[in-house]
Motif scaffolding. Structure first.
Motif, short mmCIF file in Angstrom:
data_model
loop_
_atom_site.label_atom_id
_atom_site.label_comp_id
_atom_site.label_asym_id
_atom_site.label_seq_id
_atom_site.Cartn_x
_atom_site.Cartn_y
_atom_site.Cartn_z
N LEU A 1 18.26 23.95 62.76
CA LEU A 1 19.38 24.36 61.95
C LEU A 1 19.06 25.92 61.48
O LEU A 1 17.67 26.08 61.00
N GLU A 2 19.96 26.64 61.20
CA GLU A 2 19.62 27.80 60.62
C GLU A 2 21.01 28.52 60.19
O GLU A 2 21.85 29.06 60.99
N GLY A 3 21.51 28.09 58.75
CA GLY A 3 22.64 28.61 58.18
C GLY A 3 23.64 27.58 58.71
O GLY A 3 25.07 28.12 58.71
N ASN A 4 23.42 26.25 59.34
CA ASN A 4 24.79 25.75 59.73
C ASN A 4 24.18 24.13 59.45
O ASN A 4 23.20 23.83 58.76
N GLY A 5 24.95 23.29 59.82
CA GLY A 5 24.72 21.88 59.52
C GLY A 5 25.18 20.99 60.62
O GLY A 5 25.73 21.15 61.69
N ILE A 6 24.89 19.55 60.44
CA ILE A 6 25.37 18.38 61.30
C ILE A 6 25.71 17.14 60.75
O ILE A 6 25.12 16.99 59.72
N VAL A 7 26.56 16.62 61.39
CA VAL A 7 26.93 15.33 60.84
C VAL A 7 26.46 14.17 61.63
O VAL A 7 26.77 14.23 62.64
N LEU A 8 25.69 13.12 61.12
CA LEU A 8 25.21 12.00 62.08
C LEU A 8 25.97 10.58 61.56
O LEU A 8 26.14 10.37 60.23
N GLU A 9 26.22 9.97 62.53
CA GLU A 9 26.86 8.55 62.13
C GLU A 9 25.66 7.67 62.08
O GLU A 9 24.91 7.28 63.04
N CYS A 10 25.26 7.22 60.79
CA CYS A 10 24.19 6.22 60.56
C CYS A 10 24.88 4.87 60.32
O CYS A 10 25.95 5.09 60.04
#
Length: 248
Positions: A93-102
């Motif tokens: 990541l660098e200035g962005n994001g992610i969503v994980l389904e946990c």
């Protein structure tokens, strides 16, 4: 709803370090939903060192998310380093994001390396020489990118991942003279601009583990020399609890 987050930073991998963390890492699927790496994965940021990181932290059975640190920029091989990591499934990541389904819900992670500049009352200002203006501009751009990434994630629990510190609390133990090179208040402002539940960083090898942003977000310094173990695990939900994980 509880999401288990393992985290460590400043592992500074090279051939002589490969294998040190792996026995504990193999246990991750039993104790964590995700592993977050807070930068300084290598010593000098070479492609060869990145391959050591890939061997140690790839294919762990849980998602692995990282930001880069200042060491990854030393040899000007950042694109090669990123490719090596991404080739084994590590998200950079660098200035962005992610969503994980946990199992405990949707975890959003926004990340940026960050930069220095200091903290309120004792910080660099966008004034004077072009070199100083460029320094502060880099700081502001990095923090702005983190804030946008945090606010743009649709998730149940939100975590900020940086290399540089967003607060002075977790720098306690470092010489005061180098605080401006270890973090900046702008990162703390970015974290407070969203409903962030936890902020993780590294970089301050002689710092302290715990801190809080002005807005009340809990901050943890997970640099390996600070936590002195393969990783720490945080249970994130209605409360935050730190669990010790011994390094084998």
């Amino acid at each position: 709803m509880v999401i288990r987050i393992a985290a460590v930073g400043d592992v500074h991998m090279d051939e002589d370090v490969v294998g040190r963390f792996r026995p504990a890492l193999e246990e991750l699927p039993d104790c964590a939903d995700v592993l977050l790496l807070a930068g300084d994965l290598t010593r000098h940021g070479t492609e060869a060192e990145a391959r050591c990181v890939a061997r140690e932290f790839g294919n762990l059975g849980v998602p692995v998310i990282t930001v880069l640190g200042n060491h990854e920029h030393q040899c000007d091989e950042v694109p090669q380093v990123v490719k090596v990591l991404e080739d084994v499934g590590i998200t950079v990541l660098e200035g962005n994001g992610i969503v994980l389904e946990c199992a405990g819900g949707r975890l959003g992670v926004a990340g940026v390396k960050g930069f220095g500049g200091g903290f309120s009352g004792r910080c660099a200002s966008d004034f004077g020489e072009p070199e100083m203006k460029a320094f502060v501009r880099t700081t502001n751009e990095s923090a702005d990118a983190l804030g946008r990434a945090l606010r743009g994630l649709d998730c149940d629990l939100l975590v900020a991942l940086t290399h540089y510190s967003p607060v002075p609390d977790t720098l306690a133990g470092e010489p005061l003279e180098i605080y401006p090179f270890l973090g900046c208040y702008q990162l703390g402002q970015a974290i407070d601009s969203a409903p962030t539940a936890l902020a993780l960083h590294g970089h301050a090898h002689h710092g302290s583990e715990r801190g809080t942003t002005p807005g009340g977000v809990r901050v943890r310094n997970v640099a390996h020399p600070v936590i002195k173990q393969a990783y720490s695990v945080f249970h994130l939900g209605d409360h935050l609890e730190r669990h010790q994980v011994s390094q084998n």
